[in-house]
Design a protein around this motif. Structure first.
Motif, short mmCIF file in Angstrom:
data_model
loop_
_atom_site.label_atom_id
_atom_site.label_comp_id
_atom_site.label_asym_id
_atom_site.label_seq_id
_atom_site.Cartn_x
_atom_site.Cartn_y
_atom_site.Cartn_z
N UNK A 1 0.83 -1.20 0.00
CA UNK A 1 0.00 0.00 0.00
C UNK A 1 0.87 1.25 0.00
N UNK A 2 1.97 1.20 0.75
CA UNK A 2 2.88 2.35 0.80
C UNK A 2 3.56 2.57 -0.55
N UNK A 3 3.93 1.47 -1.20
CA UNK A 3 4.60 1.59 -2.50
C UNK A 3 3.72 2.35 -3.49
N UNK A 4 2.40 2.12 -3.39
CA UNK A 4 1.47 2.82 -4.28
C UNK A 4 1.48 4.32 -4.00
N UNK A 5 1.95 4.70 -2.81
CA UNK A 5 2.05 6.12 -2.43
C UNK A 5 3.44 6.68 -2.70
N UNK A 6 4.32 5.83 -3.21
CA UNK A 6 5.69 6.28 -3.45
C UNK A 6 6.53 6.28 -2.19
N UNK A 7 6.09 5.52 -1.20
CA UNK A 7 6.81 5.43 0.07
C UNK A 7 7.53 4.09 0.12
N UNK A 8 8.83 4.14 0.42
CA UNK A 8 9.61 2.91 0.44
C UNK A 8 10.40 2.77 1.73
N UNK A 9 10.44 1.55 2.25
CA UNK A 9 11.13 1.26 3.50
C UNK A 9 12.25 0.27 3.23
N UNK A 10 13.47 0.60 3.65
CA UNK A 10 14.55 -0.37 3.48
C UNK A 10 15.55 -0.22 4.63
N UNK A 11 16.08 -1.34 5.05
CA UNK A 11 17.02 -1.33 6.16
C UNK A 11 18.29 -2.08 5.82
N UNK A 12 19.25 -1.95 6.69
CA UNK A 12 20.49 -2.73 6.53
C UNK A 12 21.13 -2.90 7.91
N UNK A 13 22.01 -3.89 8.01
CA UNK A 13 22.72 -4.13 9.26
C UNK A 13 23.92 -3.19 9.32
N UNK A 14 23.95 -2.28 10.27
CA UNK A 14 25.06 -1.32 10.33
C UNK A 14 26.13 -1.72 11.34
N UNK A 15 25.80 -2.67 12.21
CA UNK A 15 26.81 -3.14 13.17
C UNK A 15 26.50 -4.55 13.61
N UNK A 16 27.57 -5.36 13.73
CA UNK A 16 27.48 -6.65 14.41
C UNK A 16 28.72 -6.72 15.28
N UNK A 17 28.50 -6.77 16.60
CA UNK A 17 29.64 -6.78 17.51
C UNK A 17 30.52 -5.56 17.28
N UNK A 18 31.78 -5.82 16.96
CA UNK A 18 32.72 -4.70 16.78
C UNK A 18 32.77 -4.22 15.33
N UNK A 19 32.16 -4.96 14.43
CA UNK A 19 32.22 -4.58 13.01
C UNK A 19 31.08 -3.66 12.62
N UNK A 20 31.41 -2.59 11.90
CA UNK A 20 30.38 -1.62 11.51
C UNK A 20 30.46 -1.32 10.01
N UNK A 21 29.36 -0.77 9.51
CA UNK A 21 29.38 -0.21 8.16
C UNK A 21 28.32 0.89 8.13
#
Lengths: 341, 341, 341, 341
Positions: C142-162
């Protein structure tokens, strides 16, 4: 729960003999040019002492709007308001401190809360309905901008009836006076019609439009029954007697041969006028001695001294309209109906 | 909103001709030994095809409880359940695809949602009440453990009335058969009594106990009116006729000379039996040709083919009881009344 | 309360080792052509056993949609769904019947409910998040039809980050493998960005947009912290460092020199991308012996046998997105934002 | 939505430069001897002008309690209250009538409502938090009767940190003064500890105790992040580092070797102290010229004239405590926890 409504929400506070009563109206659409004089005018309609038929308690009932309005228009933020209590003769009630008035909320409040403000019914006083009228007065103006109008009339008092506001009120008035003369009280019925509601407002299942209206009306002090359209009488009828047939020159809107449905089908408005009725009991406060018991169950006699209304249906009329206004506006907003502001 | 209740909450789903209907019961107290056979038994009470007086649609209506119960006891987690739809003869309704049945929710649903599942009323079908019965059956068992019992009876069908469940049902049955013979339908009234509710349950203002009951009952398909205690008739009375006096041998509990209040005063229970009535209209589905219009407003004739009930009040009885059970349990929990589990 | 949302509402049920889990999605706008394959595809994203990095429990996780959809389009009525539980090896948990797993909900559930389904965490199992993903998948379309998009990513695991999804994931993957090799687990952070949200969505005071998002995210199993925009780091800054200045070639929309506000100001969206972060703890279920106590407080040793995820942040990613989708859609509907259906 | 809470509910109203702000506290248990002086004392804690570190706006901030209290005890009915606005120098804001202050709610409010009260932020002013403090002060007294205590401290301002209320505040104070001297502002973190909460309070799924706390805290003006227990830092840890082990001399209550869980496991309290943190941004109102745009997008310069706080974290401290008090009391009531009144 002292909050009414889902989107357009009224929350109220106040005991009848405390410093003030008041409330907060939340969910008011923004940018609406509100006529605050009309709000006061609605409040004046229910004010006691306005007619010889009602309580002689004289409340100025001046509402103070404290927020939510800026340069004459609603902000979309809550409208907080206060109505100071004046002329509250607490002494009138001192004698009732330890007595339970039959058919009042004295006993049940103590069972629910363990204590109560016995002065004039405290929170249970019909005085709280003044706050409902304020909430309804704001809603009424918003509805009017949509072409939606709410109006009611007294269709029965005791044995006297009438079928429209145009009919003579004298016979009903006589019932009130006769009851008052006898130190008694009398019940009545308020009819309410809501015109201009577009079709498609409401919801199926548990939040049917008439279900929400029933809850709203039954929450008014003294309400004993609710029905809509053909109502209770439908139980006596055959289905073939109650068919609202679509007229053949139907033009995309809806036109029906009758309105047994009372403007609602399956819990959703059909565009016809919404017709409902609310029955009110006679007030149990009589101007005569009444046998009762005190908090310890000892027999006692109640010498009523408080000022009261021989027929609460009379003063319930503007409250019924107020609850209808709030309920319909709330449903319009809940349905996502765009308002013409 | 497809959710009923505040603490004890029932949320339902399902169209009458989809794969299944079902729901989720939330707020169930933990540690209760639930009798699942009794839940099915309650469901069997409302099943169509159970009596010659009701619809001949044959649903097995077997409920599957999918969660919330572990080793025979409730977990306090939600009870999810499903009731598969069987014997759904969609073909019966194909002819009605573009027609609006008078006094049904066809037209209003389309105005509300823009489309509808026309098969058997879809979501508007009384079939959804099966889910209410499941929610009520679980509540009924919890109430029984508190000594609270809910029972109803048919007090009117058309012109035939009775004042208690002990009176002969034959005259009322005759009204149903007469209506069926004429390809017609007939209305009725369901009375419901709730005993054992302790005093002090409910709330003042907007969530009065009778206000919650009114909303619950009016949400049942076909309900046209609600009242409690003396009800609508109170409008015709004098206050002196309706006084429920405290008896002088009152012992800390409450004993009254009468129950005009219907067990509720000021929105809070007073310990007396709660008495209410719900009026149901005759079903508008008749076994005869009915003039109507199609979605374009063109005149059309409705040749009813669906199986239906000539008197929905009959099948509404267990639903009225179910709604009463859920409402009272919800109020007990909301009031913080400790349960004997 | 097992219901999430105000207008777009998801209610769920189910224990991890019962017959099934499932839910009801209420408030779905009508007339929307729903792609049911995409709903299943979203569910597959979180399915265990999909990657060597996650639990080896193999659930087919096939969702059955039981209502609310007719001829491919949503009806506006509730969508009920069920996900059968399969491959639930309850025997794995028999040994834990009387043991409390440290940092799990075993002890607290028993204190809250008096009993629990000890098999795989019962209702407390992260398995319930499958239902959230279903609710989110419908909202996402339903959001996509409104031009709204949701996306995530893993920015940290333990000591490793991005700092973005484009950066190499290998170092983070290594942290998971190292933890698994040591029979240990590791925490992580999920970043989520929501683009296309128009300005003016949300509410001031208690239901601020970021307040609703915080509640949604913190309700995900294992979540320990939430922030948005500059977030926690803002506490270390001067106000002059965090000013999002309006650009001078502002054209009625909004263009800012930066997005320290994270797309929300005063609880209402400003049209910029909404940026948030959710921190997840390492799962306390380790593949090693852990000292604990039994229900009587006697010392005991926990020999973990259940299949688990060394890094719940990995599987939380689609759940964070799902909660974001439901929250934003709910807010759009609550704000009365018209949908392009 | 201007209402906070489920059973213990605070609804507020008021613009910073209107006649008054105020609110209604619903769900207050009856029969409690309320100390109204303590309510005022809590309010005095957050009053501006109380310290050289905070805004010089001088509000008397005297709260008037208008209902719900009778003969010194709570009635169980709503407590309505009003706090008149005084010393509101609207003229200070006239120049900002058509300007959007960067990082304030000016732009977003106009997008949401179409208009705004530009004087002192109107409804968006932190002044509304005075009402939260009143609601929290009443809750705090009820919690104290249960042996539950809420206390917070400033753990960070800019670069200066401390780990307990006992440590020297001077370095943090210096950060505020340095920011003020530079016409700048600075962020900070408020820590809050809740002791005495019995185990078993809260709910799983969507209404987890920390989820409710997160929503409450993030609704405070300027809040940018929330975490509890080990919090955000848990993302960097191994599971083996964060195990809260049951002590072997566990006596039916609970005793743990550590409190990484922050007193909450699976969304339900475990009896340990609840530990949470809230990060606040520096106020974007600076005592220096700031480039911005007017309502038509034309470049403009903002010459700040309003009185403000260089560090809102300082005045947020009592508000964090107030929100914690209301949330915990609400959860106790929702869980049906009997109160010692």
């Amino acid at each position: 729960m002292n909050t009414f409504g889902r989107i357009y929400r009224l929350t109220t506070f106040g005991e009848s003999h405390g410093p003030a009563i008041g409330g907060i109206i939340d969910g008011v659409p923004p940018g609406f040019r509100l006529n605050t004089d009309e709000v006061q005018a609605e409040l004046d309609r229910r004010r006691p002492g306005a007619s010889p038929l009602t309580s002689q308690r004289r409340e100025s009932d001046k509402v103070q709007l404290l927020s939510g309005i800026f340069e004459g228009r609603t902000l979309g933020t809550p409208i907080g308001f206060v109505i100071p209590n004046t002329d509250a003769r607490s002494a009138d009630y001192e004698a009732m401190r330890n007595l339970y008035r039959p058919c009042h909320a004295d006993f049940t409040y103590e069972r629910r809360y363990g204590l109560r403000d016995y002065r004039g019914g405290g929170r249970a006083s019909a005085r709280e309905t003044a706050c409902r009228v304020v909430g309804g007065a704001v809603a009424r103006q918003l509805l009017a901008a949509e072409g939606i109008h709410v109006s009611g009339f007294i269709s029965r008092i005791g044995k006297a009836v009438r079928s429209s506001a145009d009919e003579d009120f004298a016979p009903l008035e006589h019932e009130v006076e006769a009851a008052r003369a006898a130190g008694d009280s009398v019940g009545g019925i308020v009819n309410c019609t809501i015109t201009g509601v577009p079709s498609g407002i409401g919801a199926p299942l548990f939040a049917k439009l008439h279900s929400e209206l029933a809850a709203a009306m039954m929450s008014i002090p003294g309400a004993k029954g609710f029905d809509y359209g053909t109502g209770m009488q439908a139980a006596e009828c055959r289905g073939s007697e109650l068919l609202d047939l679509f007229s053949s020159d139907w033009q995309g809107g809806i036109e029906l041969s009758s309105n047994h449905s009372g403007g609602i089908q399956g819990g959703i408005s059909n565009g016809q006028p919404i017709e409902l009725r609310v029955a009110f009991k006679p007030t149990p406060t009589l101007l005569r001695d009444i046998p009762t018991v005190d908090r310890d169950g000892r027999p006692a006699t109640l010498h009523a001294r408080g000022r009261h209304d021989p027929c609460i249906a009379l003063r319930a009329l503007p409250v019924v309209e107020a609850m209808a206004c709030m309920t319909i506006l709330d449903q319009l907003l809940l349905t996502g109906h765009p308002l013409f502001i």
